[in-house]
Design a protein around this motif. Sequence first.
Motif, short mmCIF file in Angstrom:
data_model
loop_
_atom_site.label_atom_id
_atom_site.label_comp_id
_atom_site.label_asym_id
_atom_site.label_seq_id
_atom_site.Cartn_x
_atom_site.Cartn_y
_atom_site.Cartn_z
N ILE A 131 -0.20 -14.90 -3.22
CA ILE A 131 -1.66 -14.81 -3.98
C ILE A 131 -2.26 -13.31 -3.73
O ILE A 131 -2.44 -12.92 -2.81
CB ILE A 131 -2.38 -15.68 -3.19
CG1 ILE A 131 -1.92 -17.28 -3.43
CG2 ILE A 131 -4.24 -15.76 -3.89
CD1 ILE A 131 -2.92 -18.30 -2.56
N THR A 132 -2.58 -12.67 -5.12
CA THR A 132 -3.22 -11.54 -4.92
C THR A 132 -4.10 -11.40 -6.35
O THR A 132 -3.64 -11.84 -7.25
CB THR A 132 -2.07 -10.25 -4.60
OG1 THR A 132 -2.92 -9.20 -4.51
CG2 THR A 132 -1.45 -10.17 -5.93
N GLY A 133 -5.13 -10.63 -6.03
CA GLY A 133 -5.94 -10.43 -7.55
C GLY A 133 -6.83 -11.66 -7.56
O GLY A 133 -7.43 -12.01 -8.78
N ALA A 134 -7.10 -12.55 -6.88
CA ALA A 134 -7.40 -14.04 -6.92
C ALA A 134 -8.91 -13.92 -6.24
O ALA A 134 -9.07 -13.12 -5.38
CB ALA A 134 -6.85 -15.02 -6.27
N ASN A 174 -4.40 2.63 2.88
CA ASN A 174 -3.35 3.99 3.25
C ASN A 174 -2.73 3.75 4.74
O ASN A 174 -1.69 4.13 4.79
CB ASN A 174 -4.47 5.13 3.31
CG ASN A 174 -4.78 5.70 2.08
OD1 ASN A 174 -3.56 6.50 1.63
ND2 ASN A 174 -5.80 5.83 1.49
N GLN A 175 -3.54 3.03 5.54
CA GLN A 175 -2.64 2.67 6.99
C GLN A 175 -1.65 1.59 6.55
O GLN A 175 -0.61 1.72 7.12
CB GLN A 175 -3.75 2.00 7.82
CG GLN A 175 -3.08 1.82 9.25
CD GLN A 175 -2.45 2.81 9.93
OE1 GLN A 175 -2.80 3.87 9.84
NE2 GLN A 175 -1.40 2.45 10.64
N MET A 176 -1.73 0.63 5.84
CA MET A 176 -0.76 -0.36 5.50
C MET A 176 0.49 0.20 4.76
O MET A 176 1.29 0.16 4.87
CB MET A 176 -1.63 -1.39 4.61
CG MET A 176 -2.36 -2.31 5.49
SD MET A 176 -3.03 -3.62 4.49
CE MET A 176 -4.18 -4.50 5.67
N VAL A 177 0.21 1.31 3.91
CA VAL A 177 1.17 1.94 3.28
C VAL A 177 1.95 2.88 4.00
O VAL A 177 3.01 2.72 4.06
CB VAL A 177 0.46 2.98 1.82
CG1 VAL A 177 1.55 3.73 1.36
CG2 VAL A 177 0.09 1.92 0.98
N GLY A 189 0.02 -3.77 -5.25
CA GLY A 189 1.08 -4.91 -5.15
C GLY A 189 2.57 -4.22 -4.81
O GLY A 189 3.14 -4.70 -4.04
N GLN A 190 2.78 -2.82 -5.41
CA GLN A 190 3.77 -2.37 -5.26
C GLN A 190 4.32 -2.10 -3.74
O GLN A 190 5.69 -1.87 -3.48
CB GLN A 190 3.88 -0.92 -5.96
CG GLN A 190 2.91 0.15 -5.58
CD GLN A 190 2.95 1.29 -6.50
OE1 GLN A 190 4.09 1.92 -6.46
NE2 GLN A 190 1.92 1.55 -6.84
N TYR A 191 3.28 -2.04 -2.89
CA TYR A 191 3.45 -1.77 -1.59
C TYR A 191 3.42 -2.93 -0.70
O TYR A 191 3.45 -3.07 0.77
CB TYR A 191 2.26 -1.00 -1.10
CG TYR A 191 2.27 0.47 -1.83
CD1 TYR A 191 3.04 1.35 -1.40
CD2 TYR A 191 1.01 0.78 -2.44
CE1 TYR A 191 3.23 2.80 -2.09
CE2 TYR A 191 1.27 1.95 -3.12
CZ TYR A 191 2.14 2.88 -3.00
OH TYR A 191 2.05 4.12 -3.84
N ARG A 239 4.99 -2.08 5.80
CA ARG A 239 5.22 -3.64 6.19
C ARG A 239 4.28 -4.38 5.06
O ARG A 239 4.38 -5.57 5.51
CB ARG A 239 5.31 -4.00 7.37
CG ARG A 239 4.03 -3.75 8.13
CD ARG A 239 4.30 -4.11 9.67
NE ARG A 239 3.01 -4.36 10.55
CZ ARG A 239 2.43 -3.36 11.40
NH1 ARG A 239 3.29 -2.32 11.56
NH2 ARG A 239 1.51 -3.49 11.83
N GLY A 240 3.63 -3.99 4.29
CA GLY A 240 2.78 -4.86 3.59
C GLY A 240 1.32 -5.11 4.20
O GLY A 240 1.09 -4.43 5.19
#
Length: 253
Positions: free
Chosen positions: A237-240, A127-130, A175-177, A134-135
């Motif tokens: 790399i994500t979901g890895a 939530n803070q990152m959203v 991922g969308q963020y 800036r991802g």
Amino acid sequence: MLLNNRVFAITGGASGIGRAAALEAARQGADVAITDIVTREAAEPVLEAIKACGRRAVYLQGDVSAPETATRFIGVITEKLGGLDVFVSNAGICPFHAFLDLPPETLTKTVGVNLLGAYFMVQAAANQMVRQGRGGAIIAVSSISALVGGAYQTHYTPTKAGVHSLMQSSAVALGQYGIRCNSVLPGTIRTAINEDDLSNEGKAQAMVGRIPLGRLGVPEDLAGPIVFLGSPMAGYITGASLLVDGGCFVNLQ
């Protein structure tokens, strides 16, 4: 300087894998926030080591199994360090116990710390990152135990499988963020969590015998992979999930 001028936060950062990762993040240029259940005095050595790297260090004492700890931790991070770029869910317990007479309170506590604590913290960090827009990067410390069983870990292995799954689902949700979510799966690492178990030299040597690299892991073995996954070098790399086990898993035959 893989994390130059970034803000890196980690749970369970006062000792073990968390401490090693926090120090490596500081060496790589990050300001570091830590939460742990121990007193500030107990955490002071790692905070001083971070400051010795020329970086800012923030500490919050708290129990990750309580949802309000996540809210407080993110609040302290944003107030003291101005934002959040890399978040690591690392806090965990493993009270070894046989299955048939496992006390309900042991199960409840293990699930509360390892799985619910990870969920609360990851959700608050996300939530803070959203809000920042800036991802960011989120890494969870799962375990080889997410993939294999253990007679004295029936309450523990499901929590680590859950943490691994949480990162997979979070990767899809976030991922969308521009937020990447990955897990590391340590093998047997010498930390306080398994100190009593590894005090049996025969058992320790039997474990070493299953590891192609010929040794048990140390906390520093996880620091590099965690920092890498939080850095721009892992930008696609994500979901890895990354096994860090000296080759133990592929040798279990």
